[in-house]
Design a protein around this motif. Sequence first.
Motif, PDB file in Angstrom:
ATOM      1  N   LYS A 159      39.252  54.510  25.544  1.00 32.46           N
ATOM      2  CA  LYS A 159      38.431  54.682  26.726  1.00 32.46           C
ATOM      3  C   LYS A 159      38.892  53.691  27.792  1.00 32.46           C
ATOM      4  N   VAL A 160      39.245  54.202  28.945  1.00 36.76           N
ATOM      5  CA  VAL A 160      39.691  53.355  30.041  1.00 36.76           C
ATOM      6  C   VAL A 160      38.499  53.101  30.959  1.00 36.76           C
ATOM      7  N   LEU A 161      38.216  51.842  31.178  1.00 39.68           N
ATOM      8  CA  LEU A 161      37.097  51.484  32.033  1.00 39.68           C
ATOM      9  C   LEU A 161      37.511  51.490  33.496  1.00 39.68           C
ATOM     10  N   ALA A 162      36.596  51.905  34.338  1.00 43.97           N
ATOM     11  CA  ALA A 162      36.849  51.869  35.772  1.00 43.97           C
ATOM     12  C   ALA A 162      36.759  50.424  36.250  1.00 43.97           C
ATOM     13  N   LYS A 163      37.418  50.148  37.354  1.00 41.99           N
ATOM     14  CA  LYS A 163      37.314  48.809  37.932  1.00 41.99           C
ATOM     15  C   LYS A 163      35.877  48.570  38.364  1.00 41.99           C
ATOM     16  N   PRO A 164      35.449  47.306  38.353  1.00 42.13           N
ATOM     17  CA  PRO A 164      34.080  47.005  38.792  1.00 42.13           C
ATOM     18  C   PRO A 164      33.884  47.416  40.252  1.00 42.13           C
ATOM     19  N   THR A 165      32.690  47.834  40.548  1.00 41.75           N
ATOM     20  CA  THR A 165      32.347  48.145  41.931  1.00 41.75           C
ATOM     21  C   THR A 165      31.412  47.074  42.455  1.00 41.75           C
ATOM     22  N   PHE A 166      31.373  46.921  43.761  1.00 37.36           N
ATOM     23  CA  PHE A 166      30.526  45.895  44.374  1.00 37.36           C
ATOM     24  C   PHE A 166      30.167  46.339  45.781  1.00 37.36           C
ATOM     25  N   THR A 167      29.163  45.687  46.315  1.00 35.17           N
ATOM     26  CA  THR A 167      28.734  45.981  47.681  1.00 35.17           C
ATOM     27  C   THR A 167      29.334  44.950  48.624  1.00 35.17           C
ATOM     28  N   VAL A 168      29.280  45.259  49.892  1.00 36.54           N
ATOM     29  CA  VAL A 168      29.806  44.332  50.896  1.00 36.54           C
ATOM     30  C   VAL A 168      29.041  43.007  50.862  1.00 36.54           C
ATOM     31  N   ASP A 169      27.778  43.041  50.431  1.00 39.63           N
ATOM     32  CA  ASP A 169      26.973  41.816  50.327  1.00 39.63           C
ATOM     33  C   ASP A 169      27.500  40.869  49.250  1.00 39.63           C
ATOM     34  N   GLN A 170      28.301  41.384  48.330  1.00 45.99           N
ATOM     35  CA  GLN A 170      28.851  40.560  47.261  1.00 45.99           C
ATOM     36  C   GLN A 170      30.213  39.962  47.621  1.00 45.99           C
ATOM     37  N   LEU A 171      30.770  40.329  48.754  1.00 47.67           N
ATOM     38  CA  LEU A 171      32.081  39.846  49.178  1.00 47.67           C
ATOM     39  C   LEU A 171      31.957  38.657  50.120  1.00 47.67           C
ATOM     40  N   THR A 172      32.757  37.642  49.861  1.00 49.80           N
ATOM     41  CA  THR A 172      32.780  36.460  50.717  1.00 49.80           C
ATOM     42  C   THR A 172      34.223  35.969  50.799  1.00 49.80           C
ATOM     43  N   SER A 173      34.657  35.632  51.993  1.00 49.27           N
ATOM     44  CA  SER A 173      36.014  35.095  52.134  1.00 49.27           C
ATOM     45  C   SER A 173      36.060  33.703  51.501  1.00 49.27           C
ATOM     46  N   SER A 174      37.238  33.285  51.097  1.00 47.29           N
ATOM     47  CA  SER A 174      37.370  31.974  50.456  1.00 47.29           C
ATOM     48  C   SER A 174      36.973  30.849  51.402  1.00 47.29           C
ATOM     49  N   SER A 175      37.286  30.984  52.679  1.00 50.38           N
ATOM     50  CA  SER A 175      36.905  29.927  53.619  1.00 50.38           C
ATOM     51  C   SER A 175      35.393  29.849  53.771  1.00 50.38           C
ATOM     52  N   GLU A 176      34.732  31.004  53.792  1.00 53.82           N
ATOM     53  CA  GLU A 176      33.272  31.033  53.875  1.00 53.82           C
ATOM     54  C   GLU A 176      32.651  30.529  52.565  1.00 53.82           C
ATOM     55  N   ALA A 177      33.267  30.874  51.439  1.00 50.55           N
ATOM     56  CA  ALA A 177      32.756  30.450  50.125  1.00 50.55           C
ATOM     57  C   ALA A 177      32.770  28.934  49.999  1.00 50.55           C
ATOM     58  N   SER A 178      33.783  28.297  50.555  1.00 50.52           N
ATOM     59  CA  SER A 178      33.846  26.834  50.460  1.00 50.52           C
ATOM     60  C   SER A 178      32.719  26.185  51.253  1.00 50.52           C
ATOM     61  N   LYS A 179      32.272  26.842  52.299  1.00 50.55           N
ATOM     62  CA  LYS A 179      31.176  26.310  53.124  1.00 50.55           C
ATOM     63  C   LYS A 179      29.808  26.608  52.520  1.00 50.55           C
ATOM     64  N   LYS A 180      29.698  27.716  51.784  1.00 51.30           N
ATOM     65  CA  LYS A 180      28.394  28.179  51.283  1.00 51.30           C
ATOM     66  C   LYS A 180      28.375  28.304  49.760  1.00 51.30           C
ATOM     67  N   PHE A 181      29.046  27.391  49.084  1.00 54.58           N
ATOM     68  CA  PHE A 181      29.155  27.493  47.632  1.00 54.58           C
ATOM     69  C   PHE A 181      27.792  27.470  46.936  1.00 54.58           C
ATOM     70  N   GLY A 182      26.912  26.609  47.361  1.00 51.64           N
ATOM     71  CA  GLY A 182      25.578  26.531  46.753  1.00 51.64           C
ATOM     72  C   GLY A 182      24.832  27.847  46.865  1.00 51.64           C
ATOM     73  N   GLU A 183      24.910  28.473  48.016  1.00 50.50           N
ATOM     74  CA  GLU A 183      24.265  29.767  48.240  1.00 50.50           C
ATOM     75  C   GLU A 183      24.891  30.839  47.338  1.00 50.50           C
ATOM     76  N   LEU A 184      26.218  30.827  47.222  1.00 49.09           N
ATOM     77  CA  LEU A 184      26.902  31.794  46.356  1.00 49.09           C
ATOM     78  C   LEU A 184      26.511  31.607  44.893  1.00 49.09           C
ATOM     79  N   ARG A 185      26.374  30.361  44.466  1.00 50.37           N
ATOM     80  CA  ARG A 185      25.961  30.097  43.080  1.00 50.37           C
ATOM     81  C   ARG A 185      24.592  30.713  42.811  1.00 50.37           C
TER      82      ARG A 185
END
Length: 99
Positions: free
Chosen positions: A4-30
């Motif tokens: 059985k081949v699994l499909a790649k995970p799907t996600f919403t745009v709300d789950q995406l964060t750029s690395s530069s933004e993630a470094s600024k908002k790490f606590g919020e992402l956690r």
Amino acid sequence: MVVKVLAKPTFTVDQLTSSSEASKKFGELRKKAKQVPQYITENGTVDTVLLSYSLFEDIYDRLSRLEAEEEERTLLHRLERIERDPESAKSWKNVRRER
């Protein structure tokens, strides 16, 4: 045996964060990751996934169980083959290298 081949995970745009933004908002992402995995992008491509430890444990436990089940299936298959043809026996060390 059906694989059985699994499909790649799907996600919403709300789950995406750029690395530069993630470094600024790490606590919020956690905090968000405790509810649903967060995907950190680098140059527009998902690079890293941040998830809760409990989800990580669940994934790790399932992977460990699946690996053990696969190893057991491999051993049983090889034992059956050896019973039919004893000359085909190989050491387990060599078998594991083949995988």
